[in-house]
Design an enzyme around this catalytic site. Structure first.
Site, PDB file in Angstrom:
ATOM      1  N   LYS A 136       0.850  -1.200   0.000  1.00  0.00           N
ATOM      2  CA  LYS A 136       0.000   0.000   0.000  1.00  0.00           C
ATOM      3  C   LYS A 136       0.883   1.247   0.000  1.00  0.00           C
ATOM      4  O   LYS A 136       2.094   1.161   0.264  1.00  0.00           O
ATOM      5  CB  LYS A 136      -0.909  -0.016   1.230  1.00  0.00           C
ATOM      6  CG  LYS A 136      -0.155  -0.004   2.568  1.00  0.00           C
ATOM      7  CD  LYS A 136      -1.083  -0.278   3.746  1.00  0.00           C
ATOM      8  CE  LYS A 136      -0.314  -0.292   5.061  1.00  0.00           C
ATOM      9  NZ  LYS A 136      -1.159  -0.701   6.190  1.00  0.00           N
ATOM     10  N   TYR A 140      14.761  31.189   6.251  1.00  0.00           N
ATOM     11  CA  TYR A 140      13.571  31.919   6.707  1.00  0.00           C
ATOM     12  C   TYR A 140      13.603  32.079   8.222  1.00  0.00           C
ATOM     13  O   TYR A 140      13.892  31.143   8.955  1.00  0.00           O
ATOM     14  CB  TYR A 140      12.306  31.162   6.328  1.00  0.00           C
ATOM     15  CG  TYR A 140      12.032  31.150   4.848  1.00  0.00           C
ATOM     16  CD1 TYR A 140      11.821  32.333   4.149  1.00  0.00           C
ATOM     17  CD2 TYR A 140      11.970  29.949   4.157  1.00  0.00           C
ATOM     18  CE1 TYR A 140      11.553  32.321   2.785  1.00  0.00           C
ATOM     19  CE2 TYR A 140      11.702  29.915   2.805  1.00  0.00           C
ATOM     20  CZ  TYR A 140      11.492  31.108   2.114  1.00  0.00           C
ATOM     21  OH  TYR A 140      11.238  31.083   0.781  1.00  0.00           O
TER      22      TYR A 140
END
Ligand code: PLP
Length: 374
Positions: A35, A267
């Site tokens: 999956k 940042y």
């Protein structure tokens, strides 16, 4: 086209890991859980490697994941691990996906689809909730689900299973409680006329269950994280030493600069350089699956076989590493997960520092990162 950031997937490692799990759990079979695009490794290549390694079936979370495997030519049994939206069921039937059921409504909906399509009866596995309380039939509703299967044209029971909540903490007694409830339910199904031992595929174990709880193995185990070479959790690390991580994460240095003591970076300017240093910028960021917090919990990269700290917050497309006075050049190889020289950074190292599990790290490497197979 190729960018300077990619993942390498060692299919030989997946094959080896499946062979190792097969040897551990024999005579129980192994169904490989692929999956979420094979836990980020690529579902079809991972499935093929697992089948080469001895897996006899596959498990997926979504119908579309099973259909994709069929479209790639995979004919092995594929179990969809939970009930699916009604509009998905025709796809499941057409592609002969084994469906999981735990409600009368899903059984009846599947039966109706099989009849409408004029398809052969579809095998279903009944999922029993023995205490995890995610999905599954409550023990007292199991007999009504089984009765609905018996009554429905087009659906036949081919398996019964449950899922363990605490298997990666082998000392915890909850696993025994779940297994006891499962045994009791199996006996109930037997009484109802089914012959559980011979006719049905009985399963309970994920990787941790398969490795740490021999009594949870039954007909087969659903092995996910272990086939990718990662441990399900610290409590079972000692049982995973023969496994090899299949995924490594790579990049190349995209830019190099000299910065002065007292300057700040990225940042928010949250990191201040204590001394003059070289900074390597690496073109991979949180949009690729490097968590934004990675720099603030001690994240490192390997360049020239040495560890270098990531400095400043991780940005969407780039990270910066403080490489000291080391002579790093544009194009130099960077390892974010994997081995370079004598140093290794594992996905589980990321997970431990970030307060998560290896599963989330490898599943989180985004589509923007090309997978290269070796
Ligand atoms: C994901 C999943 C597995 C695989 O678990 P691992 O810990 O990765 O081995 C097995 N069974 C079910 C029901 C699952 O959802």
């Amino acid at each position: 086209m190729s960018r300077w950031a990619w993942a390498e997937v060692d299919l030989g490692a997946i094959e080896h890991n499946v062979r190792t799990v097969c040897a551990t759990v024999a005579p129980s079979a192994v169904w490989a859980v692929v999956k979420a695009d094979g836990y980020g490794h690529g579902a079809t290549p991972a499935a093929r490697a697992a089948l080469r390694g001895g897996a006899t079936g596959l498990c997926v979370a979504l119908v579309q994941e099973g259909v994709a495997l069929r479209r790639d030519g995979i004919g092995a049994p594929i179990l969809v691990l939970s009930e699916q939206p009604p509009e998905e069921l025709a796809h499941a039937v057409r592609h002969r996906l084994t469906c999981t059921v735990y409600s009368v409504a899903q059984v009846e909906a599947l039966g109706a689809v099989v009849r409408t399509l004029g398809a052969a009866p579809l095998g279903v596995h009944v999922k029993l909730d023995t205490g995890m309380h995610r999905v599954g039939a409550a023990p007292d509703s199991l007999s009504s689900v089984v009765a609905a299967i018996d009554a429905a044209d087009g659906v036949r029971i081919s398996g019964i299973f449950t899922h363990l909540a605490m298997a990666d903490e082998p000392e915890d007694e909850f696993t025994s409680r779940q297994l006891d409830r499962f045994v009791e339910a199996l006996a109930g199904v037997d009484d109802d006329g089914g012959d559980v031992d011979t006719a049905l595929i009985v399963h309970a174990a994920n990787s941790a269950g398969a490795l740490a709880h021999p009594q949870a193995r039954w007909s087969m185990v659903r092995a996910g994280i272990s086939i990718y070479g990662l441990s399900p959790g610290p409590g079972v690390d000692h049982l995973t030493t023969a496994l090899r991580p299949a995924l490594s994460l790579h990049a190349r240095v995209g830019h190099v600069q000299r910065v002065s003591a007292g300057e700040r970076i990225s940042y928010g300017l949250r990191h201040t350089f204590a001394s003059d240093t070289n900074v390597a910028t690496i073109p991979i960021g949180y949009a690729d699956g490097v968590p934004r917090r990675w720099s603030s919990v001690g994240g490192e990269v390997l360049i020239h076989g040495r560890r270098h700290p990531i400095v400043g917050v991780v940005t969407m497309d780039q990270i910066m590493a403080d490489v000291g006075d080391h002579d790093v050049a544009i194009g130099d190889a960077v390892v974010l997960i994997g081995t370079q020289g004598d140093e290794t950074i594992a996905a589980t190292d990321w997970a431990n520092r970030l307060g998560t599990i290896g599963y989330e790290i490898v599943c989180g490497i985004s589509k923007r990162v090309e997978r290269r197979y070796t």
